[in-house]
Design an enzyme around this catalytic site. Structure first.
Site, PDB file in Angstrom:
ATOM      1  N   GLY A  46      26.958  79.599  -1.745  1.00 22.66           N
ATOM      2  CA  GLY A  46      27.586  78.748  -0.753  1.00 22.66           C
ATOM      3  C   GLY A  46      29.056  78.500  -1.055  1.00 22.66           C
ATOM      4  O   GLY A  46      29.409  78.121  -2.169  1.00 22.66           O
ATOM      5  N   ASN A  69      15.670  72.384  -6.487  1.00 19.45           N
ATOM      6  CA  ASN A  69      17.067  72.394  -6.902  1.00 19.45           C
ATOM      7  C   ASN A  69      17.884  71.414  -6.080  1.00 19.45           C
ATOM      8  O   ASN A  69      17.604  71.173  -4.909  1.00 19.45           O
ATOM      9  CB  ASN A  69      17.654  73.814  -6.824  1.00 19.45           C
ATOM     10  CG  ASN A  69      18.414  74.059  -5.536  1.00 19.45           C
ATOM     11  OD1 ASN A  69      19.583  73.699  -5.415  1.00 19.45           O
ATOM     12  ND2 ASN A  69      17.744  74.661  -4.563  1.00 19.45           N
ATOM     13  N   ALA A  70      18.861  70.836  -6.754  1.00 14.74           N
ATOM     14  CA  ALA A  70      19.805  69.934  -6.097  1.00 14.74           C
ATOM     15  C   ALA A  70      21.188  70.207  -6.684  1.00 14.74           C
ATOM     16  O   ALA A  70      21.889  69.303  -7.108  1.00 14.74           O
ATOM     17  CB  ALA A  70      19.399  68.485  -6.309  1.00 14.74           C
ATOM     18  N   ASN A 127      25.529  78.073   6.809  1.00 13.69           N
ATOM     19  CA  ASN A 127      24.530  77.185   6.221  1.00 13.69           C
ATOM     20  C   ASN A 127      24.585  75.836   6.937  1.00 13.69           C
ATOM     21  O   ASN A 127      25.411  74.987   6.612  1.00 13.69           O
ATOM     22  CB  ASN A 127      24.797  77.011   4.728  1.00 13.69           C
ATOM     23  CG  ASN A 127      23.813  76.072   4.058  1.00 13.69           C
ATOM     24  OD1 ASN A 127      22.852  75.618   4.686  1.00 13.69           O
ATOM     25  ND2 ASN A 127      24.042  75.770   2.801  1.00 13.69           N
ATOM     26  N   CYS A 130      23.693  71.560   5.652  1.00 13.20           N
ATOM     27  CA  CYS A 130      24.601  70.640   4.965  1.00 13.20           C
ATOM     28  C   CYS A 130      24.653  69.295   5.693  1.00 13.20           C
ATOM     29  O   CYS A 130      24.518  69.233   6.913  1.00 13.20           O
ATOM     30  CB  CYS A 130      26.005  71.230   4.910  1.00 13.20           C
ATOM     31  SG  CYS A 130      26.080  72.775   4.012  1.00 13.20           S
ATOM     32  N   ILE A 191      13.499  80.789   5.876  1.00 11.04           N
ATOM     33  CA  ILE A 191      13.878  79.378   5.933  1.00 11.04           C
ATOM     34  C   ILE A 191      14.763  79.027   4.734  1.00 11.04           C
ATOM     35  O   ILE A 191      14.700  79.677   3.699  1.00 11.04           O
ATOM     36  CB  ILE A 191      12.630  78.466   5.919  1.00 11.04           C
ATOM     37  CG1 ILE A 191      11.805  78.681   4.658  1.00 11.04           C
ATOM     38  CG2 ILE A 191      11.809  78.649   7.175  1.00 11.04           C
ATOM     39  CD1 ILE A 191      10.648  77.700   4.448  1.00 11.04           C
ATOM     40  N   GLY A 217      10.515  79.200  -3.608  1.00  4.45           N
ATOM     41  CA  GLY A 217       9.550  79.954  -4.392  1.00  4.45           C
ATOM     42  C   GLY A 217       8.249  80.182  -3.647  1.00  4.45           C
ATOM     43  O   GLY A 217       8.115  79.859  -2.456  1.00  4.45           O
ATOM     44  N   GLY A 244       9.855  82.492  -0.612  1.00  2.00           N
ATOM     45  CA  GLY A 244       8.730  82.834  -1.468  1.00  2.00           C
ATOM     46  C   GLY A 244       8.414  84.306  -1.571  1.00  2.00           C
ATOM     47  O   GLY A 244       7.340  84.680  -2.051  1.00  2.00           O
ATOM     48  N   THR A 266      14.373  82.977  -5.143  1.00  2.00           N
ATOM     49  CA  THR A 266      13.865  82.455  -6.411  1.00  2.00           C
ATOM     50  C   THR A 266      13.260  83.539  -7.300  1.00  2.00           C
ATOM     51  O   THR A 266      13.374  83.480  -8.528  1.00  2.00           O
ATOM     52  CB  THR A 266      12.821  81.356  -6.131  1.00  2.00           C
ATOM     53  OG1 THR A 266      13.441  80.317  -5.347  1.00  2.00           O
ATOM     54  CG2 THR A 266      12.293  80.744  -7.417  1.00  2.00           C
TER      55      THR A 266
END
Length: 303
Positions: A46, A69-70, A127, A130, A191, A217, A244, A266
């Site tokens: 990003g 994740n963050a 994206n 956000c 997604i 994942g 995934g 992932t």
């Protein structure tokens, strides 16, 4: 020989396997493991108008079938991307897309306009997950009007392939997809991560500094597959599926559901060679099923 080529509008891929933003850096990080030039495309991390440090640690957590994740869109900003990173990665003989992020419509527009001038970047991935600071932090992608507004505004300044990445954290993802299609998107990818959280029961505290984060994942694959199937039936533009995907069978399932191509995210952390293995697996499947082109898989689900 089978034909693995895919067309996403004006964007031509040598095969349907791409990498997902945020999991592949700028491609350079995987050069020791994979021939980047063999991939259908890479979507770099990003990129925002201004540099971002990201969220405080801890900002990643493992889950039984994936991860939370963050990270918070940590990146060097579009100007340093153009001056320092772009000169190094433009050598790749594959499609390089830049994931464009922002907190206001104006930030999206200015970032996209700068990237539009780069000869070796044939597309962007918008994206829209956000937070829109002018709307109190609600993600652009969870509101149909704001989704249409940001897509249309970027379309005015960006004349190459514009892929829009859809958030799953909505009631009707097909409605959102139709909105971005009407606003000028050339394709949609989905997604993005699902909103989740983890708790350290001994400390009685959230595991992530931000409390919630994005779940990705294998755990999200059934949801992603359902949403890709719904969107592919609703829009006329190409759909790129992700969520995934860990092997060729997963990728083929997304294409049977209506995706023209896929992105792997992932799974790269588990096996950095997974992209090449998926390409080989798709080719093997086509040979075994007497198919001559990967295009025969698209939407071939017998339901």
């Amino acid at each position: 020989m089978v034909d693995l080529k895919v067309k996403l509008g004006s964007l031509e891929l040598q095969n349907p396997v791409m990498t997902a933003s945020g999991t592949y850096g700028y491609g350079e990080e995987y050069e020791d493991f994979v021939d980047i030039n063999r991939l259908g495309g890479i979507v770099v991390k990003g990129t925002t108008l201004h540099p971002r440090q990201g969220n405080d640690y801890p900002r990643m957590a493992e889950t039984p079938m994936g991860m939370l994740n963050a990270v918070g869109l940590q990146n060097v900003g579009v100007d340093r991307f153009i001056s320092e990173i772009y000169p190094r990665i433009k050598k790749y003989r594959t499609n390089i897309l830049v994931n464009v992020s922002g907190s206001t419509v104006e930030e999206y527009v200015e970032t996209a306009a700068k990237i539009n001038a780069l000869d070796h970047i044939p597309g962007i991935e918008l994206n829209i997950s956000c937070p829109n600071v002018k709307e109190g932090g609600m993600a652009f992608g969870t509101s149909c009007p704001s989704t249409i507004a940001v897509t249309a505004a970027v379309r005015e300044v960006y004349n190459k392939h514009m892929m829009v990445k859809l958030s799953p954290n909505v009631t009707n993802i097909a409605e959102i997809a139709l909105g971005v299609e009407s606003a000028g998107a050339d394709s949609v990818s989905l997604i993005n991560t699902l909103l989740g959280m983890a708790i350290d029961v001994e400390q009685r505290r959230p595991v992530l500094s931000t409390i919630t984060g994005g779940l990705s994942g294998a755990a999200v694959k059934p949801v992603a597959l359902r949403m890709v199937w719904q969107v592919a039936q609703a829009v006329k533009i190409p759909v790129v599926g992700m969520g995934g995907i860990s092997n060729a069978e997963d990728a083929i399932a997304f294409m049977l559901a209506g995706a023209s191509a896929v992105q792997i995210g992932t799974a790269n952390f588990i096996d950095p060679k997974v992209t090449e293995k998926v390409i080989a697996g798709i080719e093997d499947y086509l040979v075994r099923h007497n198919m001559t082109s990967v295009a025969e898989l698209k939407g071939a689900l017998q339901a």
